[in-house]
Design a protein around this motif. Structure first.
Motif, PDB file in Angstrom:
ATOM      1  N   ASP A 149       0.842  -1.192   0.000  1.00 41.24           N
ATOM      2  CA  ASP A 149       0.000   0.000   0.000  1.00 41.24           C
ATOM      3  C   ASP A 149       0.885   1.253   0.000  1.00 41.24           C
ATOM      4  OD1 ASP A 149      -2.195  -1.630   0.080  1.00 41.24           O
ATOM      5  OD2 ASP A 149      -2.548  -1.399   2.230  1.00 41.24           O
ATOM      6  N   VAL A 150       0.472   2.262  -0.743  1.00 39.53           N
ATOM      7  CA  VAL A 150       1.304   3.451  -0.913  1.00 39.53           C
ATOM      8  C   VAL A 150       0.732   4.621  -0.116  1.00 39.53           C
ATOM      9  CG1 VAL A 150       2.074   2.666  -3.175  1.00 39.53           C
ATOM     10  CG2 VAL A 150       0.050   4.119  -3.002  1.00 39.53           C
ATOM     11  N   GLY A 151       1.422   5.759  -0.206  1.00 42.46           N
ATOM     12  CA  GLY A 151       0.961   6.963   0.490  1.00 42.46           C
ATOM     13  C   GLY A 151       2.009   7.591   1.375  1.00 42.46           C
ATOM     14  N   TYR A 152       3.095   6.869   1.652  1.00 46.86           N
ATOM     15  CA  TYR A 152       4.158   7.397   2.501  1.00 46.86           C
ATOM     16  C   TYR A 152       5.177   8.166   1.650  1.00 46.86           C
ATOM     17  CZ  TYR A 152       6.351   3.069   0.825  1.00 46.86           C
ATOM     18  OH  TYR A 152       6.832   2.053   0.044  1.00 46.86           O
ATOM     19  N   HIS A 153       6.097   8.871   2.329  1.00 45.18           N
ATOM     20  CA  HIS A 153       7.067   9.729   1.635  1.00 45.18           C
ATOM     21  C   HIS A 153       8.481   9.246   1.948  1.00 45.18           C
ATOM     22  CE1 HIS A 153       3.835  12.434   0.533  1.00 45.18           C
ATOM     23  NE2 HIS A 153       3.444  12.435   1.805  1.00 45.18           N
ATOM     24  N   LEU A 154       9.048   8.479   1.010  1.00 39.00           N
ATOM     25  CA  LEU A 154      10.377   7.894   1.168  1.00 39.00           C
ATOM     26  C   LEU A 154      11.049   7.883  -0.193  1.00 39.00           C
ATOM     27  CD1 LEU A 154      12.447   6.431   3.010  1.00 39.00           C
ATOM     28  CD2 LEU A 154      11.276   4.278   2.443  1.00 39.00           C
ATOM     29  N   HIS A 155      12.310   8.330  -0.240  1.00 37.74           N
ATOM     30  CA  HIS A 155      13.006   8.509  -1.512  1.00 37.74           C
ATOM     31  C   HIS A 155      14.437   8.000  -1.405  1.00 37.74           C
ATOM     32  CE1 HIS A 155      13.919  10.485  -5.369  1.00 37.74           C
ATOM     33  NE2 HIS A 155      15.022  10.944  -4.815  1.00 37.74           N
ATOM     34  N   ALA A 156      14.810   7.083  -2.304  1.00 35.62           N
ATOM     35  CA  ALA A 156      16.198   6.610  -2.384  1.00 35.62           C
ATOM     36  C   ALA A 156      17.017   7.695  -3.074  1.00 35.62           C
ATOM     37  CB  ALA A 156      16.258   5.302  -3.164  1.00 35.62           C
ATOM     38  N   TRP A 157      17.775   8.422  -2.280  1.00 35.83           N
ATOM     39  CA  TRP A 157      18.401   9.657  -2.736  1.00 35.83           C
ATOM     40  C   TRP A 157      19.802   9.462  -3.295  1.00 35.83           C
ATOM     41  CZ3 TRP A 157      21.444  13.226   0.856  1.00 35.83           C
ATOM     42  CH2 TRP A 157      21.852  14.386   0.178  1.00 35.83           C
ATOM     43  N   LYS A 158      20.634   8.696  -2.600  1.00 41.51           N
ATOM     44  CA  LYS A 158      22.057   8.669  -2.969  1.00 41.51           C
ATOM     45  C   LYS A 158      22.659   7.281  -2.807  1.00 41.51           C
ATOM     46  CE  LYS A 158      24.821  11.052  -0.264  1.00 41.51           C
ATOM     47  NZ  LYS A 158      25.551  12.205   0.322  1.00 41.51           N
ATOM     48  N   LEU A 159      23.481   6.884  -3.782  1.00 42.17           N
ATOM     49  CA  LEU A 159      24.277   5.653  -3.704  1.00 42.17           C
ATOM     50  C   LEU A 159      25.736   5.994  -3.958  1.00 42.17           C
ATOM     51  CD1 LEU A 159      22.410   2.822  -5.689  1.00 42.17           C
ATOM     52  CD2 LEU A 159      22.852   2.892  -3.232  1.00 42.17           C
ATOM     53  N   THR A 160      26.597   5.482  -3.112  1.00 40.56           N
ATOM     54  CA  THR A 160      28.038   5.631  -3.304  1.00 40.56           C
ATOM     55  C   THR A 160      28.643   4.230  -3.383  1.00 40.56           C
ATOM     56  OG1 THR A 160      28.078   7.726  -2.104  1.00 40.56           O
ATOM     57  CG2 THR A 160      30.180   6.574  -2.356  1.00 40.56           C
ATOM     58  N   PHE A 161      29.413   3.966  -4.446  1.00 39.28           N
ATOM     59  CA  PHE A 161      29.930   2.618  -4.687  1.00 39.28           C
ATOM     60  C   PHE A 161      31.168   2.704  -5.578  1.00 39.28           C
ATOM     61  CE2 PHE A 161      26.924   3.775  -7.949  1.00 39.28           C
ATOM     62  CZ  PHE A 161      27.493   3.328  -9.135  1.00 39.28           C
ATOM     63  N   THR A 162      31.829   1.582  -5.748  1.00 35.32           N
ATOM     64  CA  THR A 162      32.983   1.482  -6.641  1.00 35.32           C
ATOM     65  C   THR A 162      32.540   0.863  -7.957  1.00 35.32           C
ATOM     66  OG1 THR A 162      34.500   1.221  -4.780  1.00 35.32           O
ATOM     67  CG2 THR A 162      35.292   0.510  -6.943  1.00 35.32           C
ATOM     68  N   HIS A 163      32.856   1.531  -9.066  1.00 30.97           N
ATOM     69  CA  HIS A 163      32.464   1.005 -10.371  1.00 30.97           C
ATOM     70  C   HIS A 163      33.139  -0.337 -10.595  1.00 30.97           C
ATOM     71  CE1 HIS A 163      31.842   0.580 -14.674  1.00 30.97           C
ATOM     72  NE2 HIS A 163      30.961   1.575 -14.606  1.00 30.97           N
ATOM     73  N   PRO A 164      32.394  -1.377 -10.957  1.00 37.75           N
ATOM     74  CA  PRO A 164      32.982  -2.718 -11.038  1.00 37.75           C
ATOM     75  C   PRO A 164      33.995  -2.913 -12.155  1.00 37.75           C
ATOM     76  CG  PRO A 164      30.737  -2.710 -11.871  1.00 37.75           C
ATOM     77  CD  PRO A 164      30.961  -1.370 -11.256  1.00 37.75           C
ATOM     78  N   ALA A 165      33.979  -2.061 -13.171  1.00 35.96           N
ATOM     79  CA  ALA A 165      34.936  -2.195 -14.278  1.00 35.96           C
ATOM     80  C   ALA A 165      36.111  -1.242 -14.137  1.00 35.96           C
ATOM     81  CB  ALA A 165      34.237  -1.970 -15.620  1.00 35.96           C
ATOM     82  N   SER A 166      35.823   0.035 -13.866  1.00 38.82           N
ATOM     83  CA  SER A 166      36.885   1.041 -13.819  1.00 38.82           C
ATOM     84  C   SER A 166      37.552   1.153 -12.458  1.00 38.82           C
ATOM     85  CB  SER A 166      36.308   2.408 -14.211  1.00 38.82           C
ATOM     86  OG  SER A 166      35.417   2.881 -13.215  1.00 38.82           O
ATOM     87  N   GLY A 167      36.882   0.710 -11.401  1.00 38.81           N
ATOM     88  CA  GLY A 167      37.400   0.883 -10.047  1.00 38.81           C
ATOM     89  C   GLY A 167      37.223   2.289  -9.511  1.00 38.81           C
ATOM     90  N   LYS A 168      36.532   3.122 -10.255  1.00 37.85           N
ATOM     91  CA  LYS A 168      36.326   4.517  -9.858  1.00 37.85           C
ATOM     92  C   LYS A 168      35.261   4.629  -8.780  1.00 37.85           C
ATOM     93  CE  LYS A 168      34.724   8.944 -11.784  1.00 37.85           C
ATOM     94  NZ  LYS A 168      34.195   9.628 -13.007  1.00 37.85           N
ATOM     95  N   ALA A 169      35.512   5.484  -7.779  1.00 37.38           N
ATOM     96  CA  ALA A 169      34.501   5.768  -6.766  1.00 37.38           C
ATOM     97  C   ALA A 169      33.413   6.628  -7.381  1.00 37.38           C
ATOM     98  CB  ALA A 169      35.126   6.473  -5.574  1.00 37.38           C
ATOM     99  N   MET A 170      32.163   6.231  -7.186  1.00 37.90           N
ATOM    100  CA  MET A 170      31.044   6.927  -7.807  1.00 37.90           C
ATOM    101  C   MET A 170      29.986   7.270  -6.772  1.00 37.90           C
ATOM    102  SD  MET A 170      30.455   4.958 -11.429  1.00 37.90           S
ATOM    103  CE  MET A 170      29.384   6.326 -11.927  1.00 37.90           C
ATOM    104  N   THR A 171      29.374   8.425  -6.946  1.00 40.16           N
ATOM    105  CA  THR A 171      28.218   8.815  -6.157  1.00 40.16           C
ATOM    106  C   THR A 171      27.133   9.270  -7.120  1.00 40.16           C
ATOM    107  OG1 THR A 171      29.492   9.475  -4.211  1.00 40.16           O
ATOM    108  CG2 THR A 171      27.277  10.383  -4.433  1.00 40.16           C
TER     109      THR A 171
END
Length: 295
Positions: A260-282
């Motif tokens: 059921d919907v109606g709440y206020h929640l947002h996936a805002w930010k992910l920080t991880f290492t790119h699996p091919a380049s090894g670059k840190a990404m946000t």
């Protein structure tokens, strides 16, 4: 509105001695025993590859299949925004109301189906609840997917959400470790909620803005339990504004469902290492207006 193609729900019988109608009405509690009897009579149920029309007793090791006929799915927002794309990864922003993957009566009206219409190899690396908006990261290759899932399990991916909670927070930071596990539920048999017998879970909620009768939080999660933020904020007495399921303390209401919907929640930010380049990404997904904060 067109029908979908229907779906085959497969169950592997673990324990013998129960009859078909008892099993189906217990396994799929959205329908009554009488409805399952009608489906059995019309040939929708298959046991070990053969159509079944009688209420027989099951044996351990058998395979039961419900061939659900095509149905009209609920209308949902099917658009999404592309936030990042390269040869290995795709990041999109999902609107609230759109399921990430099939389930709960949704088959074609999902983010997975919409994304694979353009990127057939895309696989979401995590799920957002139907009512949650924001960033979903997908792998486009199996190698990228395996590497990022390993990082996810090792907690090397930082996940930050924006959440509007009811009530005005009494402190600036909450470290929440309420265990989460299945509890009894009238409609589904059980749902995830705050439970002393549940699995360990950890969230850190930081106040971004206090409003008249609500609080805007930035929430970082360190575990990935089902409905973790909804349950954790409810467990400290501040359930999400508009959440139809979880009440203060983190328990579920018996008449509501997790989807059921109606709440206020947002996936805002992910920080991880790119699996091919090894670059840190946000990567970030712009929030809806109600969750915007003027810093």
């Amino acid at each position: 509105m067109t029908l979908n193609d229907g779906y085959a729900y497969t169950s592997h019988i673990q324990r013998g001695g129960v009859n078909v109608l008892d099993f189906l009405s217990g396994e799929f509690r959205h329908s009554s025993r009488e409805v399952w009897a009608a489906r059995l009579a019309t040939g929708e149920i298959e046991l070990d590859g053969r159509s079944l029309r009688a209420n027989v007793r099951l044996r351990a090791g058998q395979q039961l299949v419900w061939h659900r006929p095509p149905w009209r799915e609920e209308t949902v927002p099917l658009s999404f925004e592309v936030l990042f794309e390269d040869a290995d990864l795709l990041a999109v922003s999902k609107p609230a109301g759109l399921p990430t993957v099939p389930g709960g009566g949704f088959l074609n009206h999902t983010l997975l189906s919409a994304v694979r219409g353009r990127w057939p190899t895309a696989s979401p690396l995590h799920r957002l609840g139907r009512g949650t908006s924001g960033l979903v990261l997908c792998s486009l290759t199996s190698r990228a997917g395996a590497a990022l899932l390993a990082d996810w399990r090792a907690q090397r991916v930082q996940k930050v959400y924006l959440a509007l909670a009811s009530g005005v927070a009494a402190q600036d930071v909450f470290e929440i470790r309420t265990p989460i596990g299945p509890v009894p539920h009238a409609k589904l048999g059980e749902v995830f909620a705050a439970s002393p017998a549940g699995k360990a879970a950890r969230s850190v909620a930081r106040v971004l803005e206090r409003r008249q009768d609500s609080t805007l939080f930035e929430v970082e999660i360190f575990t990935g339990r089902p409905h973790q933020i909804r349950i954790h904020l409810a467990s400290i007495g501040q359930p999400l504004v508009g959440d139809p399921l979880y009440v203060p303390g983190g328990s579920p209401l018996p008449e509501a469902l997790p989807g059921d919907v109606g709440y206020h929640l947002h996936a805002w930010k992910l920080t991880f290492t790119h699996p091919a380049s090894g670059k840190a990404m946000t990567l970030t997904a712009p929030p809806p207006a109600i969750l915007e904060h003027e810093s």
